[in-house]
Scaffold this motif. Structure first.
Motif, PDB file in Angstrom:
ATOM      1  N   ILE A  34      86.304  10.380   9.534  1.00 15.86           N
ATOM      2  CA  ILE A  34      85.533  11.101  10.552  1.00 15.86           C
ATOM      3  C   ILE A  34      86.475  11.739  11.575  1.00 15.86           C
ATOM      4  O   ILE A  34      86.328  12.906  11.939  1.00 15.86           O
ATOM      5  CB  ILE A  34      84.524  10.155  11.241  1.00 15.86           C
ATOM      6  N   GLN A  35      87.477  10.986  12.022  1.00 13.97           N
ATOM      7  CA  GLN A  35      88.414  11.538  13.014  1.00 13.97           C
ATOM      8  C   GLN A  35      89.216  12.698  12.434  1.00 13.97           C
ATOM      9  O   GLN A  35      89.440  13.713  13.096  1.00 13.97           O
ATOM     10  CB  GLN A  35      89.352  10.435  13.524  1.00 13.97           C
ATOM     11  N   HIS A  36      89.634  12.560  11.182  1.00 15.43           N
ATOM     12  CA  HIS A  36      90.395  13.620  10.506  1.00 15.43           C
ATOM     13  C   HIS A  36      89.547  14.894  10.403  1.00 15.43           C
ATOM     14  O   HIS A  36      90.029  15.997  10.686  1.00 15.43           O
ATOM     15  CB  HIS A  36      90.815  13.100   9.121  1.00 15.43           C
ATOM     16  N   GLU A  37      88.268  14.725  10.012  1.00 16.25           N
ATOM     17  CA  GLU A  37      87.403  15.908   9.824  1.00 16.25           C
ATOM     18  C   GLU A  37      87.055  16.550  11.162  1.00 16.25           C
ATOM     19  O   GLU A  37      87.013  17.773  11.272  1.00 16.25           O
ATOM     20  CB  GLU A  37      86.137  15.543   9.040  1.00 16.25           C
ATOM     21  N   ILE A  38      86.796  15.737  12.195  1.00 11.64           N
ATOM     22  CA  ILE A  38      86.493  16.315  13.520  1.00 11.64           C
ATOM     23  C   ILE A  38      87.722  17.039  14.061  1.00 11.64           C
ATOM     24  O   ILE A  38      87.609  18.097  14.675  1.00 11.64           O
ATOM     25  CB  ILE A  38      85.960  15.234  14.490  1.00 11.64           C
ATOM     26  N   ASP A  39      88.910  16.514  13.798  1.00 10.10           N
ATOM     27  CA  ASP A  39      90.141  17.220  14.171  1.00 10.10           C
ATOM     28  C   ASP A  39      90.143  18.641  13.610  1.00 10.10           C
ATOM     29  O   ASP A  39      90.518  19.599  14.297  1.00 10.10           O
ATOM     30  CB  ASP A  39      91.380  16.484  13.619  1.00 10.10           C
ATOM     31  N   HIS A  40      89.707  18.786  12.336  1.00 12.64           N
ATOM     32  CA  HIS A  40      89.668  20.117  11.711  1.00 12.64           C
ATOM     33  C   HIS A  40      88.846  21.093  12.553  1.00 12.64           C
ATOM     34  O   HIS A  40      89.176  22.283  12.624  1.00 12.64           O
ATOM     35  CB  HIS A  40      89.031  20.042  10.320  1.00 12.64           C
TER      36      HIS A  40
END
Ligand code: NI
Length: 171
Positions: free
Chosen positions: A134-140
């Motif tokens: 989730i954190q990786h995708e929100i970073d995107h």
């Protein structure tokens, strides 16, 4: 439903701040389905809309084990409300940076607020792999990539290699 081409670094769309979705209508639902098809086909465990060239705040994920039933998650306008104090380090990769990996330390637990595919507000609290995803995708959605957490030396090396590959593809 359709599989879309995934964009790679150094495509500038991956560095843009994506625009919030006004409401989750049929168009956004179809985007979410296309993103899941693209993610499963890759295969990957998460995908953000900018990775198929669409700068909107939409992400999809499925962190279920191979021997479990699919557990697709579709989120529009995801917002992190709380992060745990405890952290974890995992090796991350990214469908937009194929062939490269690196260890990233992030909070171990997260609570996220988002709109689901029916435009209903929801909250999800999770930890472990899903919390990382989730954190990786929100970073995107904020133009941030996992390589930004690596040493400058390693990041520059990856960007240089990917830029060279992109030039090669254009012939
Ligand atoms: Ni990624």
């Amino acid at each position: 439903m359709a599989i879309k081409p995934i964009v790679f670094i150094p495509d500038p769309v991956l560095r843009q701040v994506a625009t919030p979705v006004e409401d989750v209508n049929a168009g956004i639902r179809s985007l979410m389905d296309d993103m899941l098809d693209t993610m499963y086909d890759a295969p990957g465990i998460g995908l953000a809309a900018p990775q198929i060239g669409i700068s909107k705040r939409v992400i999809v994920m499925d962190c279920s084990d191979d021997d479990e039933a699919d557990a697709p998650l579709k989120m529009a306008n995801p917002e992190i409300i709380t992060l745990s104090d405890a952290s974890q380090t995992m090796e991350e990769g990214c469908l937009s940076i194929p062939g490269h990996h690196g260890e990233v330390t992030r909070p171990n637990g997260v609570t996220v607020r988002y709109l689901d595919e029916n435009n209903e507000p929801r909250e999800l609290t999770c930890e472990g792999l899903l919390a990382v995803c989730i954190q990786h995708e929100i970073d995107h959605l904020n133009g941030v990539l996992f390589i930004d957490y690596l040493s400058r030396l390693k990041r520059d090396m990856i960007v240089r290699k990917m830029t060279k590959d992109a030039r090669g593809q254009k012939g």
